[in-house]
Design a protein around this motif. Sequence first.
Motif, PDB file in Angstrom:
ATOM      1  N   VAL A   1       0.903  -1.342   0.082  1.00 50.94           N
ATOM      2  CA  VAL A   1       0.163  -0.059   0.164  1.00 50.94           C
ATOM      3  C   VAL A   1       1.033   1.086   0.050  1.00 50.94           C
ATOM      4  CG1 VAL A   1      -2.021  -0.807   1.170  1.00 50.94           C
ATOM      5  CG2 VAL A   1      -0.247  -0.040   2.505  1.00 50.94           C
ATOM      6  N   TYR A   2       0.234   2.200  -0.504  1.00 51.51           N
ATOM      7  CA  TYR A   2       0.949   3.701  -0.588  1.00 51.51           C
ATOM      8  C   TYR A   2       0.074   4.392   0.452  1.00 51.51           C
ATOM      9  CZ  TYR A   2       3.998   2.440  -4.535  1.00 51.51           C
ATOM     10  OH  TYR A   2       4.830   1.885  -5.430  1.00 51.51           O
ATOM     11  N   VAL A   3       0.665   4.725   1.558  1.00 51.87           N
ATOM     12  CA  VAL A   3      -0.333   5.411   2.420  1.00 51.87           C
ATOM     13  C   VAL A   3      -0.104   7.045   2.274  1.00 51.87           C
ATOM     14  CG1 VAL A   3      -0.520   5.837   5.085  1.00 51.87           C
ATOM     15  CG2 VAL A   3      -0.309   3.772   4.119  1.00 51.87           C
ATOM     16  N   GLU A   4      -0.955   7.556   2.142  1.00 52.25           N
ATOM     17  CA  GLU A   4      -1.022   9.129   1.537  1.00 52.25           C
ATOM     18  C   GLU A   4      -0.897  10.274   2.966  1.00 52.25           C
ATOM     19  OE1 GLU A   4      -2.720  11.556  -1.977  1.00 52.25           O
ATOM     20  OE2 GLU A   4      -4.050  11.689  -0.525  1.00 52.25           O
ATOM     21  N   VAL A   5      -0.111  10.953   3.068  1.00 55.73           N
ATOM     22  CA  VAL A   5      -0.091  11.827   4.154  1.00 55.73           C
ATOM     23  C   VAL A   5      -0.574  13.405   4.071  1.00 55.73           C
ATOM     24  CG1 VAL A   5       1.751  10.474   5.208  1.00 55.73           C
ATOM     25  CG2 VAL A   5       2.339  12.433   4.037  1.00 55.73           C
ATOM     26  N   TYR A   6      -0.693  13.747   2.547  1.00 59.21           N
ATOM     27  CA  TYR A   6      -1.043  14.968   2.381  1.00 59.21           C
ATOM     28  C   TYR A   6      -1.658  15.078   0.729  1.00 59.21           C
ATOM     29  CZ  TYR A   6      -0.810  19.871   0.917  1.00 59.21           C
ATOM     30  OH  TYR A   6      -1.400  21.074   0.405  1.00 59.21           O
ATOM     31  N   ARG A   7      -2.973  15.898   1.018  1.00 57.37           N
ATOM     32  CA  ARG A   7      -3.509  16.259  -0.519  1.00 57.37           C
ATOM     33  C   ARG A   7      -4.391  17.553  -0.181  1.00 57.37           C
ATOM     34  NH1 ARG A   7      -5.689  13.056  -5.005  1.00 57.37           N
ATOM     35  NH2 ARG A   7      -4.338  11.414  -4.260  1.00 57.37           N
ATOM     36  N   ASN A   8      -4.410  18.377  -1.082  1.00 57.82           N
ATOM     37  CA  ASN A   8      -5.266  19.443  -1.127  1.00 57.82           C
ATOM     38  C   ASN A   8      -5.549  20.216   0.286  1.00 57.82           C
ATOM     39  OD1 ASN A   8      -5.904  18.866  -3.883  1.00 57.82           O
ATOM     40  ND2 ASN A   8      -7.738  17.660  -3.260  1.00 57.82           N
ATOM     41  N   HIS A   9      -4.124  20.589   0.959  1.00 57.74           N
ATOM     42  CA  HIS A   9      -4.056  21.240   1.917  1.00 57.74           C
ATOM     43  C   HIS A   9      -4.495  20.320   3.268  1.00 57.74           C
ATOM     44  CE1 HIS A   9      -3.372  24.604  -0.350  1.00 57.74           C
ATOM     45  NE2 HIS A   9      -4.502  24.480  -0.858  1.00 57.74           N
ATOM     46  N   ILE A  10      -4.609  19.021   3.294  1.00 55.93           N
ATOM     47  CA  ILE A  10      -5.162  18.116   4.280  1.00 55.93           C
ATOM     48  C   ILE A  10      -4.088  17.266   4.532  1.00 55.93           C
ATOM     49  CG2 ILE A  10      -6.726  16.306   5.165  1.00 55.93           C
ATOM     50  CD1 ILE A  10      -8.592  17.404   3.331  1.00 55.93           C
ATOM     51  N   PHE A  11      -3.401  17.400   5.895  1.00 59.40           N
ATOM     52  CA  PHE A  11      -2.259  16.535   6.501  1.00 59.40           C
ATOM     53  C   PHE A  11      -2.718  15.599   7.284  1.00 59.40           C
ATOM     54  CE2 PHE A  11       0.006  20.400   5.560  1.00 59.40           C
ATOM     55  CZ  PHE A  11       1.125  20.000   5.019  1.00 59.40           C
ATOM     56  N   ALA A  12      -2.211  14.290   7.055  1.00 58.40           N
ATOM     57  CA  ALA A  12      -2.428  13.153   8.375  1.00 58.40           C
ATOM     58  C   ALA A  12      -1.133  13.428   9.384  1.00 58.40           C
ATOM     59  CB  ALA A  12      -2.165  11.865   7.893  1.00 58.40           C
ATOM     60  N   THR A  13      -1.880  13.287  10.530  1.00 60.24           N
ATOM     61  CA  THR A  13      -0.934  13.677  11.740  1.00 60.24           C
ATOM     62  C   THR A  13       0.062  12.534  11.829  1.00 60.24           C
ATOM     63  OG1 THR A  13      -2.136  12.413  13.155  1.00 60.24           O
ATOM     64  CG2 THR A  13      -2.988  14.722  12.868  1.00 60.24           C
ATOM     65  N   ASP A  14       1.135  12.846  12.628  1.00 65.96           N
ATOM     66  CA  ASP A  14       2.164  11.798  12.862  1.00 65.96           C
ATOM     67  C   ASP A  14       1.643  10.595  13.519  1.00 65.96           C
ATOM     68  OD1 ASP A  14       4.802  12.962  11.952  1.00 65.96           O
ATOM     69  OD2 ASP A  14       4.374  14.412  13.595  1.00 65.96           O
ATOM     70  N   ALA A  15       0.893  10.676  14.356  1.00 61.52           N
ATOM     71  CA  ALA A  15      -0.123   9.639  14.968  1.00 61.52           C
ATOM     72  C   ALA A  15      -0.825   8.719  14.127  1.00 61.52           C
ATOM     73  CB  ALA A  15      -0.675   9.920  16.131  1.00 61.52           C
ATOM     74  N   GLU A  16      -1.613   9.374  13.179  1.00 62.84           N
ATOM     75  CA  GLU A  16      -2.690   8.547  12.317  1.00 62.84           C
ATOM     76  C   GLU A  16      -1.447   7.865  11.465  1.00 62.84           C
ATOM     77  OE1 GLU A  16      -6.120  11.743  12.156  1.00 62.84           O
ATOM     78  OE2 GLU A  16      -4.556  12.002  10.833  1.00 62.84           O
ATOM     79  N   THR A  17      -0.726   8.378  10.769  1.00 65.88           N
ATOM     80  CA  THR A  17       0.218   7.902   9.738  1.00 65.88           C
ATOM     81  C   THR A  17       1.053   6.611  10.458  1.00 65.88           C
ATOM     82  OG1 THR A  17       0.870  10.076   8.804  1.00 65.88           O
ATOM     83  CG2 THR A  17       2.439   8.077   8.463  1.00 65.88           C
ATOM     84  N   GLU A  18       1.537   6.758  11.558  1.00 62.88           N
ATOM     85  CA  GLU A  18       2.174   5.424  12.259  1.00 62.88           C
ATOM     86  C   GLU A  18       1.102   4.640  12.499  1.00 62.88           C
ATOM     87  OE1 GLU A  18       5.408   4.392  13.129  1.00 62.88           O
ATOM     88  OE2 GLU A  18       5.753   5.868  11.528  1.00 62.88           O
ATOM     89  N   ALA A  19      -0.049   4.610  13.014  1.00 65.27           N
ATOM     90  CA  ALA A  19      -1.012   3.980  13.307  1.00 65.27           C
ATOM     91  C   ALA A  19      -1.622   2.921  12.064  1.00 65.27           C
ATOM     92  CB  ALA A  19      -2.244   4.468  13.718  1.00 65.27           C
ATOM     93  N   VAL A  20      -1.547   3.786  11.069  1.00 66.36           N
ATOM     94  CA  VAL A  20      -1.968   2.959   9.713  1.00 66.36           C
ATOM     95  C   VAL A  20      -0.679   2.047   9.368  1.00 66.36           C
ATOM     96  CG1 VAL A  20      -2.802   3.245   7.318  1.00 66.36           C
ATOM     97  CG2 VAL A  20      -3.697   4.760   9.298  1.00 66.36           C
ATOM     98  N   LYS A  21       0.464   2.593   9.258  1.00 64.49           N
ATOM     99  CA  LYS A  21       1.628   1.812   8.848  1.00 64.49           C
ATOM    100  C   LYS A  21       1.912   0.640   9.489  1.00 64.49           C
ATOM    101  CE  LYS A  21       6.625   2.631   8.912  1.00 64.49           C
ATOM    102  NZ  LYS A  21       7.855   3.399   9.211  1.00 64.49           N
ATOM    103  N   LYS A  22       1.669   0.744  11.013  1.00 65.29           N
ATOM    104  CA  LYS A  22       1.812  -0.533  11.616  1.00 65.29           C
ATOM    105  C   LYS A  22       0.846  -1.566  11.485  1.00 65.29           C
ATOM    106  CE  LYS A  22       4.555   2.034  14.973  1.00 65.29           C
ATOM    107  NZ  LYS A  22       4.660   2.498  16.753  1.00 65.29           N
ATOM    108  N   ALA A  23      -0.616  -0.927  11.158  1.00 68.11           N
ATOM    109  CA  ALA A  23      -1.596  -2.122  10.963  1.00 68.11           C
ATOM    110  C   ALA A  23      -1.416  -2.695   9.759  1.00 68.11           C
ATOM    111  CB  ALA A  23      -2.920  -1.092  10.928  1.00 68.11           C
TER     112      ALA A  23
END
Length: 643
Positions: free
Chosen positions: A66-88
Amino acid sequence: MRRFVGALLAVLVFGALGPAGADIGKYKNFRTAIYVVVGTTKQLADPAEFARQYDRMQRQLKFDKVYVEVYRNHIFATDAETEAVKKAFEAKGIIVAGGVTLAAGGKNGQFGTFDYEDSADRAECQKASELAARHFNEVILDDFFFYTAKSDADIAAKGDKSWTAYRLGKMREVAKDLVIGPAKAANPSVKVVIKYPNWYPHFQGLGYDLDKEAQMFDGIYTGTETRDPFVTDQLLQQYESYGIIRYFDNIRPTGHNGGNGGGWVDTYSIKYADRYAEQLWDTMFAKAREITLFNWHDLVDPRYPVAAGARGAWEKRPTSFNWADMAKGYTPAGKGDSFGWGRVAGYSLEEVDKALGDLGTPIGIPSYKPYQSDGEDFLQHYLGNIGIPIEMTPTFPQGAKLVLLTEEAKYDPDIVKKIDAQLKSGGNVVITSGFLRAMQDKGFKTIAEWETTGRVIGIREFVNGFGAGNGQSLGQPKTPILFPEVRFYTNDSWAIIRGTAGAKGNPLLLMNGYSKGTIYLLNVPDNAADLYAMPQAALSQIKHYLLADFPVRIDAPDLVSLFAYDNNTLAVESFRDAPATVNIVVPGNDAKLRDLKTGKLVAAKAPPPPQKDARGRPILAPSGTAFPISLEAHSWRTYRIER
């Protein structure tokens, strides 16, 4: 230990894939990835939501990454959200990479890009790059890394340059200073990949650079979305899903320093489910090592059920995309649960994976498209759709038996010298009427004194003939087709295929001997799509001459494509709405043809009786052994040539 793990991940992500048939993922011949947009990233950070969506996805298709996107159209994922999805995902054994889409929304249906003369936009671009790199050792840019802004600041910065020159320079600077540099500062192990979209002839005008910029990144990726050729504004032809992979592979060879990572297809703008499948198949026929499906949300969301679409004309026939078989492959979670687009992708990839191991490296007529060139846009794919295999290349293919030059080749200032050298070496050259129009007053007449007059002729009949007085009708179009009028000197050059309009003739395939080689002019209709309106006999004669030194050709109606490989294998695919009879023609009289799915030999067609012209002279018939097959609508078959 951290360095070891980082190196191991780099090998998993960027290492050259094994030979065809090697177990490189859940499919035998390629990896499958899914792109997760940032809105979905935020959803999947909830463990319960992740479990629900993951379960539904894995029941529809197999995927490795999977490619987990962290930014698009002025919307950022937080560090915590990114890590949670990555680890899952990692806990499920899935390879995880990052994604960034440097888009700035849009207006009135038009895409919006950053203004790279604006300090706030530049800062946001850098922030997104750093965020992704902190969490992932591979990051891909979705295809919005181009430049459309024309603010007062942009106009002032451009100065006397053209918009193309300004944007190319600006985006190289942005790539270096705002994307690659900050990402590697945040994570020295990160590999940054740029995904280029499908509208490649226009790249340079918006700052995309397949020359220098494509070499700055650790790898490139290819947009193979062709969608529907009639309902989208781009009108991309089906063959492009194959042809663009081949071109980008020749820009960054697969497995070489990152190379061309794969193809990328979405679910949008199609009228029937088969069209989505065709994009996946053709990407894989081009031997992409990875396919990315955009996007997770549309593939998995039960509110987006897949519909068969306008496929009634062939839905009850045994086509390559079999709706009933596809549906049987889905196991519902409970009453009322139904499959989505993910199952269409899963079935389509399962079917093509069965065939790919037999196919070698793709081959085709080399067509030279220099960097930053345009002209006769996408013509190679129209030619691919009439059964002419094309291998686009950004460098002149010295040593090739035959080279195809469209108008794009005018961007090479030494192109006439290269034509001269190709012909003197014993090779042949095919130029198009667009190339002739562009170069006839820029040195080309040292090769052949041809010119387009600026007028057009409505061709009512196509005629084959070689030599004085010869001629055999190749059929009539339903309505006249407009071709550029071409002027040449009789007896200096010969029109081996011509068109007539009443008492007026016009060359459609013109030839001239030069040194040890032959130069041909392929006259292209004013509307390239009118190639599909030409009689089948005329199309077959064009292929007879252009593919004279090729190991196989097809006598087929329009919208039937040939994919050929260096190990005497081939695939034939129809984009037509009804079954078609196709003759697979192999040079010589000792060839055999084996169907790779059934293992059976295909019976050869008896050669036609000798024909004579109106004066009783023999008509030269196309050489080779013909093997007739019946090809279902929107279907493909694979074969091996044996001697």
